[in-house]
Design an enzyme around this catalytic site. Sequence first.
Site, PDB file in Angstrom:
ATOM      1  N   LYS A  96       0.831  -1.212   0.000  1.00 55.82           N
ATOM      2  CA  LYS A  96       0.000   0.000   0.000  1.00 55.82           C
ATOM      3  C   LYS A  96       0.870   1.268   0.000  1.00 55.82           C
ATOM      4  O   LYS A  96       0.668   2.174  -0.792  1.00 55.82           O
ATOM      5  CB  LYS A  96      -0.940   0.015   1.224  1.00 55.82           C
ATOM      6  N   ARG A 146      -9.633   0.729   8.705  1.00 56.98           N
ATOM      7  CA  ARG A 146      -9.284  -0.652   9.038  1.00 56.98           C
ATOM      8  C   ARG A 146     -10.410  -1.360   9.773  1.00 56.98           C
ATOM      9  O   ARG A 146     -10.261  -2.548  10.111  1.00 56.98           O
ATOM     10  CB  ARG A 146      -8.046  -0.659   9.937  1.00 56.98           C
ATOM     11  N   ARG A 177      11.529  -5.552   4.899  1.00 60.45           N
ATOM     12  CA  ARG A 177      11.219  -4.118   4.689  1.00 60.45           C
ATOM     13  C   ARG A 177      12.138  -3.183   5.470  1.00 60.45           C
ATOM     14  O   ARG A 177      12.424  -3.402   6.631  1.00 60.45           O
ATOM     15  CB  ARG A 177       9.768  -3.854   5.111  1.00 60.45           C
ATOM     16  N   ARG A 188      11.260  -1.181  11.106  1.00 55.87           N
ATOM     17  CA  ARG A 188      10.221  -0.948  12.109  1.00 55.87           C
ATOM     18  C   ARG A 188      10.263  -1.987  13.214  1.00 55.87           C
ATOM     19  O   ARG A 188      10.472  -3.166  12.950  1.00 55.87           O
ATOM     20  CB  ARG A 188       8.846  -0.976  11.430  1.00 55.87           C
ATOM     21  N   ARG A 190      -0.906  -8.938  13.666  1.00 54.21           N
ATOM     22  CA  ARG A 190      -1.407  -7.968  12.673  1.00 54.21           C
ATOM     23  C   ARG A 190      -2.278  -8.655  11.618  1.00 54.21           C
ATOM     24  O   ARG A 190      -3.285  -8.113  11.179  1.00 54.21           O
ATOM     25  CB  ARG A 190      -0.235  -7.227  12.015  1.00 54.21           C
TER      26      ARG A 190
HETATM   27  P1  ADP Z   1       1.351  -1.888   7.665  1.00 52.20           P
HETATM   28  O1  ADP Z   1       2.010  -0.969   6.687  1.00 52.20           O
HETATM   29  O2  ADP Z   1       2.254  -2.992   8.077  1.00 52.20           O
HETATM   30  O3  ADP Z   1      -0.007  -2.347   7.217  1.00 52.20           O
HETATM   31  P2  ADP Z   1       0.745   0.472   9.242  1.00 52.20           P
HETATM   32  O4  ADP Z   1       1.964   1.317   9.161  1.00 52.20           O
HETATM   33  O5  ADP Z   1      -0.393   0.837   8.378  1.00 52.20           O
HETATM   34  O6  ADP Z   1       1.167  -1.057   9.011  1.00 52.20           O
HETATM   35  O7  ADP Z   1       0.232   0.413  10.742  1.00 52.20           O
HETATM   36  C1  ADP Z   1       1.103   0.120  11.823  1.00 52.20           C
HETATM   37  C2  ADP Z   1       0.284   0.000  13.106  1.00 52.20           C
HETATM   38  O8  ADP Z   1      -0.370   1.245  13.381  1.00 52.20           O
HETATM   39  C3  ADP Z   1      -0.843  -1.020  13.078  1.00 52.20           C
HETATM   40  O9  ADP Z   1      -0.382  -2.333  13.404  1.00 52.20           O
HETATM   41  C4  ADP Z   1      -1.786  -0.451  14.145  1.00 52.20           C
HETATM   42  O10 ADP Z   1      -1.302  -0.700  15.447  1.00 52.20           O
HETATM   43  C5  ADP Z   1      -1.674   1.048  13.903  1.00 52.20           C
HETATM   44  N1  ADP Z   1      -2.664   1.551  12.912  1.00 52.20           N
HETATM   45  C6  ADP Z   1      -2.385   2.132  11.702  1.00 52.20           C
HETATM   46  N2  ADP Z   1      -3.500   2.501  11.076  1.00 52.20           N
HETATM   47  C7  ADP Z   1      -4.534   2.133  11.885  1.00 52.20           C
HETATM   48  C8  ADP Z   1      -5.960   2.219  11.784  1.00 52.20           C
HETATM   49  N3  ADP Z   1      -6.561   2.762  10.697  1.00 52.20           N
HETATM   50  N4  ADP Z   1      -6.707   1.743  12.816  1.00 52.20           N
HETATM   51  C9  ADP Z   1      -6.119   1.206  13.909  1.00 52.20           C
HETATM   52  N5  ADP Z   1      -4.791   1.074  14.066  1.00 52.20           N
HETATM   53  C10 ADP Z   1      -3.990   1.540  13.064  1.00 52.20           C
HETATM   54  P1  ADP Z   2       2.189  -1.899   3.193  1.00 53.98           P
HETATM   55  O1  ADP Z   2       2.198  -0.389   3.171  1.00 53.98           O
HETATM   56  O2  ADP Z   2       0.968  -2.466   2.543  1.00 53.98           O
HETATM   57  O3  ADP Z   2       2.423  -2.464   4.560  1.00 53.98           O
HETATM   58  P2  ADP Z   2       4.781  -1.659   1.821  1.00 53.98           P
HETATM   59  O4  ADP Z   2       4.500  -0.764   0.670  1.00 53.98           O
HETATM   60  O5  ADP Z   2       5.490  -1.079   2.983  1.00 53.98           O
HETATM   61  O6  ADP Z   2       3.411  -2.388   2.305  1.00 53.98           O
HETATM   62  O7  ADP Z   2       5.584  -2.922   1.263  1.00 53.98           O
HETATM   63  C1  ADP Z   2       6.042  -3.964   2.116  1.00 53.98           C
HETATM   64  C2  ADP Z   2       7.406  -4.459   1.628  1.00 53.98           C
HETATM   65  O8  ADP Z   2       7.259  -5.148   0.384  1.00 53.98           O
HETATM   66  C3  ADP Z   2       8.429  -3.355   1.362  1.00 53.98           C
HETATM   67  O9  ADP Z   2       9.696  -3.825   1.739  1.00 53.98           O
HETATM   68  C4  ADP Z   2       8.349  -3.122  -0.149  1.00 53.98           C
HETATM   69  O10 ADP Z   2       9.576  -2.664  -0.686  1.00 53.98           O
HETATM   70  C5  ADP Z   2       7.997  -4.502  -0.668  1.00 53.98           C
HETATM   71  N1  ADP Z   2       7.087  -4.499  -1.839  1.00 53.98           N
HETATM   72  C6  ADP Z   2       6.038  -3.689  -2.060  1.00 53.98           C
HETATM   73  N2  ADP Z   2       5.388  -4.011  -3.202  1.00 53.98           N
HETATM   74  C7  ADP Z   2       6.074  -5.072  -3.731  1.00 53.98           C
HETATM   75  C8  ADP Z   2       5.905  -5.877  -4.912  1.00 53.98           C
HETATM   76  N3  ADP Z   2       4.893  -5.653  -5.773  1.00 53.98           N
HETATM   77  N4  ADP Z   2       6.782  -6.872  -5.131  1.00 53.98           N
HETATM   78  C9  ADP Z   2       7.797  -7.108  -4.247  1.00 53.98           C
HETATM   79  N5  ADP Z   2       8.021  -6.405  -3.127  1.00 53.98           N
HETATM   80  C10 ADP Z   2       7.161  -5.384  -2.857  1.00 53.98           C
END
Ligand code: ADP
Ligand code: ADP
Length: 213
Positions: free
Chosen positions: A13, A87, A126, A160, A171
């Site tokens: 995302k 979410r 990541r 992270r 998660r």
């Molecule tokens: P990821 O990229 O791995 O999906 P995020 O960076 O979006 O993770 O979120 C990291 C953490 O922040 C989540 O595990 C949760 O604890 C909190 N968080 C982020 N967005 C939300 C949301 N919309 N509602 C509740 N908790 C959230």
């Molecule tokens: P999210 O925001 O949904 O948690 P991220 O954009 O942070 O996901 O991506 C998670 C990890 O996967 C990062 O290390 C990123 O560089 C890698 N990644 C993202 N998209 C792809 C893809 N299409 N193929 C391979 N690796 C990817």
Amino acid sequence: MNIILLGPPGAGKGTQARRLVEEKGMEQLSTGDMLREARTSGTEMGEKVAAVMDAGQLVTDEIVIGLIEEKIKTGNPAGYIFDGFPRTLPQADALAELLSRNGAQLEAVIEIAVDDEALVDRISGRFTCGDCGEVYHDTTKPTQQEGVCDHCAGVNLKRRADDNADSLRTRLMEYYKKTSPLLGYYYANGDLKSVDGLQNIDVVAKEIEAALS
Ligand code: ADP
Ligand code: ADP
Ligand code: ZN
């Protein structure tokens, strides 16, 4: 144009949101980034959410809805990309209300579909640039020069605290219990489009582009 990128942790995302910002001038609203920022700057709210985030659980709807409400008050002509929000179903309802209160609406919800096995690898590899937010991966998207950000030449690359196997399990559970029902909700609304997130980053970006046009 206001869109949601929906998918489990590690689906891509943030990666795709950053491209849309560069290509279309949209604004990325990542509640995860906002919460991490609150923690770094040591606000009361940041301290309150720290343990919950590290454990991989969701913070309360009230807190994240408050964060989004503040941001979208100003409005953005090119639109917003909601990344990691909503979410939960109450968050989805709140977003619809906030947008309509601001005379705006949701144009599309893009599901980035990735299976669980691939997520473990995505999350464990990541790292991000602490200066500009660029997202990297040990094998699928390494920096050209080790330790240096391709995008801003900064040397502040970070991992992270919650990107570990234990937290990921929680998660994922949170995602399936609380977030995945949103797929049905937006499908029924007629807003949902799905792309295969297992393809490489450029191909996923092209499919998102096609889904939005
Ligand atoms: P990821 O990229 O791995 O999906 P995020 O960076 O979006 O993770 O979120 C990291 C953490 O922040 C989540 O595990 C949760 O604890 C909190 N968080 C982020 N967005 C939300 C949301 N919309 N509602 C509740 N908790 C959230
Ligand atoms: P999210 O925001 O949904 O948690 P991220 O954009 O942070 O996901 O991506 C998670 C990890 O996967 C990062 O290390 C990123 O560089 C890698 N990644 C993202 N998209 C792809 C893809 N299409 N193929 C391979 N690796 C990817
Ligand atoms: Zn950088």
